[in-house]
Design an enzyme around this catalytic site. Structure first.
Site, PDB file in Angstrom:
ATOM      1  N   ILE A   1       0.819  -1.161   0.176  1.00 27.37           N
ATOM      2  CA  ILE A   1      -0.053  -0.165  -0.040  1.00 27.37           C
ATOM      3  C   ILE A   1       0.782   1.314   0.000  1.00 27.37           C
ATOM      4  CG2 ILE A   1      -1.813   1.380   1.294  1.00 27.37           C
ATOM      5  CD1 ILE A   1      -2.849  -1.260   0.130  1.00 27.37           C
ATOM      6  N   LEU A   2       1.732   1.492   1.166  1.00 23.53           N
ATOM      7  CA  LEU A   2       2.478   2.491   1.252  1.00 23.53           C
ATOM      8  C   LEU A   2       3.398   2.869  -0.323  1.00 23.53           C
ATOM      9  CD1 LEU A   2       4.033   2.464   4.913  1.00 23.53           C
ATOM     10  CD2 LEU A   2       2.348   4.059   3.724  1.00 23.53           C
ATOM     11  N   HIS A   3       3.818   1.666  -0.897  1.00 23.70           N
ATOM     12  CA  HIS A   3       4.605   2.135  -1.837  1.00 23.70           C
ATOM     13  C   HIS A   3       3.821   2.619  -3.220  1.00 23.70           C
ATOM     14  CE1 HIS A   3       3.857  -2.065  -4.439  1.00 23.70           C
ATOM     15  NE2 HIS A   3       2.925  -1.548  -4.144  1.00 23.70           N
ATOM     16  N   GLY A   4       2.551   2.687  -2.901  1.00 26.05           N
ATOM     17  CA  GLY A   4       1.739   3.118  -4.152  1.00 26.05           C
ATOM     18  C   GLY A   4       1.363   4.864  -4.033  1.00 26.05           C
TER      19      GLY A   4
ATOM     20  N   GLU B   1       6.079  -5.266   2.230  1.00 25.36           N
ATOM     21  CA  GLU B   1       6.351  -5.045   0.865  1.00 25.36           C
ATOM     22  C   GLU B   1       7.959  -5.519   0.444  1.00 25.36           C
ATOM     23  OE1 GLU B   1       4.867  -1.463  -0.500  1.00 25.36           O
ATOM     24  OE2 GLU B   1       4.193  -0.534   1.392  1.00 25.36           O
TER      25      GLU B   1
END
Ligand SMILES: Nc1ncnc2c1ncn2[C@@H]1O[C@H](CSCC[C@H]([NH3+])C(=O)O)[C@@H](O)[C@H]1O
Length: 357
Positions: free
Chosen positions: A264-267, A294
């Protein structure tokens, strides 16, 4: 001058070898050989038993010459993805052990979803990596339209087939990680878990199957809800996993002892990452935890090639979004108020980065 450089060129040191350059430069050949085999369900057919090239040609409805069908199958043999007894028209082809386990659609261990999406979407989008690097803009189906981080889902989910394909891709890429994670981390020390961007609920299912008392909420965009409900019912876990629909950036999130976020955070860009980390910090109790699952890049940014490439995939899908190192995660979570972090290595390039409040 010219003569000197020509002389230098003919004097090539014997230790230098172009094969690595060629392997990566022409890597799309091997990639397409495999992706096409997945698309044509070759490995699923072979899981029921070995076949001759003629048998494969018939089953798959191929119109290429026998010679090219041998070439395709023998390329897969040379890559270690198929096994073969005999040669050419006398050959019998079967799956290699790992191909049979991971690429037979009838097995629960099927991870080909991500390869199907790679074939149907990412392959052509990556052709525009150059445009992505020149402009910093996404290169997916929304190319050329104004779109923020993670907004491509709205367009993608208008098509049922694409929605299902994306869900299967996510479950495929994370399957091995989630199975390892539930054995390496004791989720039962928390009463409740919230999986933010939980897709079809696969992580919550794995956690509940392994840990008997925790209650989970899997949270995703509303169109995903029915798919998650269906999956959870298949495992008879509807009494332990609640499915919630909403927008994790705009809406209030349910409270929980541990908040998980897989890919999620990488998006997101750095600012949005920090906002979401802070939002999670605020909803957690003292002693609660945030866990990001991730492809965490090594701090020196030399080893985790898959993580670095995934970060470029975020450029293709989301523009200014990116994958990150443990040092980055620690910086963002400490800024939000978390006390300490730990990294749990999972399958291959993936880790769980945990921040404790
Ligand atoms: N704004 C949003 N609110 C809620 N869910 C979102 C939002 N944007 C994207 N998502 C979901 O986030 C997920 C990202 S893909 C990751 C899925 C899963 N956690 C895994 O680890 O495999 C997709 O299921 C999206 O539908």
């Amino acid at each position: 001058m010219l003569a000197e450089s020509t002389a230098k060129q003919t004097n090539v040191p014997v230790t230098l070898d172009p094969s690595r350059i060629m392997q990566f430069g022409m890597g799309f050949w091997a990639s397409k050989v495999l992706l096409t085999a997945v698309k044509l369900n070759l490995f699923t057919h072979l899981a029921s038993g070995a076949l001759s090239a003629k048998g494969i040609k018939e089953k798959l409805g191929l119109g290429a010459s026998d010679r090219h069908v041998y070439d395709w199958l023998d390329a897969l043999v040379s890559l270690g993805l198929l096994e073969r007894k005999g040669l050419l028209d006398e050959a019998l082809y079967s799956n290699a052990e790992d191909t049979d386990f991971f690429l037979d659609k009838n097995k629960r261990s099927y991870t080909g979803g991500i390869l199907e999406m790679a074939n149907n979407r990412l392959y052509k989008f990556w052709n525009d990596l150059e445009d992505g690097l020149r402009t910093g803009q996404p290169q997916n189906e929304g190319k050329g339209k104004p779109q923020g981080n993670m907004e491509f889902f709205t367009e993608l989910y208008q098509n049922e087939e694409r929605l299902q394909e994306f869900m299967d891709a996510m479950s495929g890429i994370q399957a091995g990680n989630f199975m390892l994670l539930v054995n390496k981390f004791d989720f039962n020390t928390y009463d409740t878990m919230l999986d933010v961007g939980g897709a079809d609920g696969w992580l919550s299912v794995q956690v509940c199957l392994r840990h008997p008392s925790i209650q989970c909420t899997t949270y995703d965009l509303p169109p995903v809800k029915p798919l998650a409900e269906r999956k959870i019912a298949q495992f008879s876990l509807s009494n332990r996993i609640r499915v919630a629909g909403g927008d994790f950036l705009k809406d209030e999130l349910p409270k929980a002892g541990i908040v998980t976020m897989g890919n999620i955070l990488h998006g997101m860009n750095e600012e949005t990452k920090a906002q979401l980390v802070k939002k999670v910090y605020d909803l957690l109790p003292e002693g609660g935890a945030l866990m990001a699952i991730e492809n965490i890049i090594d701090d020196e940014r030399r080893q985790n090639t898959f993580g670095l490439l995934m970060s470029l995939n975020m450029l293709i899908e989301n523009g200014d979004a990116f994958d990150y190192t443990m040092a980055d995660f620690e910086r963002w979570t400490k800024a939000a108020g978390f006390k300490r972090t730990e990294r749990i290595p999972l399958a291959g390039p993936t880790s769980a980065a945990v921040a404790h409040k």
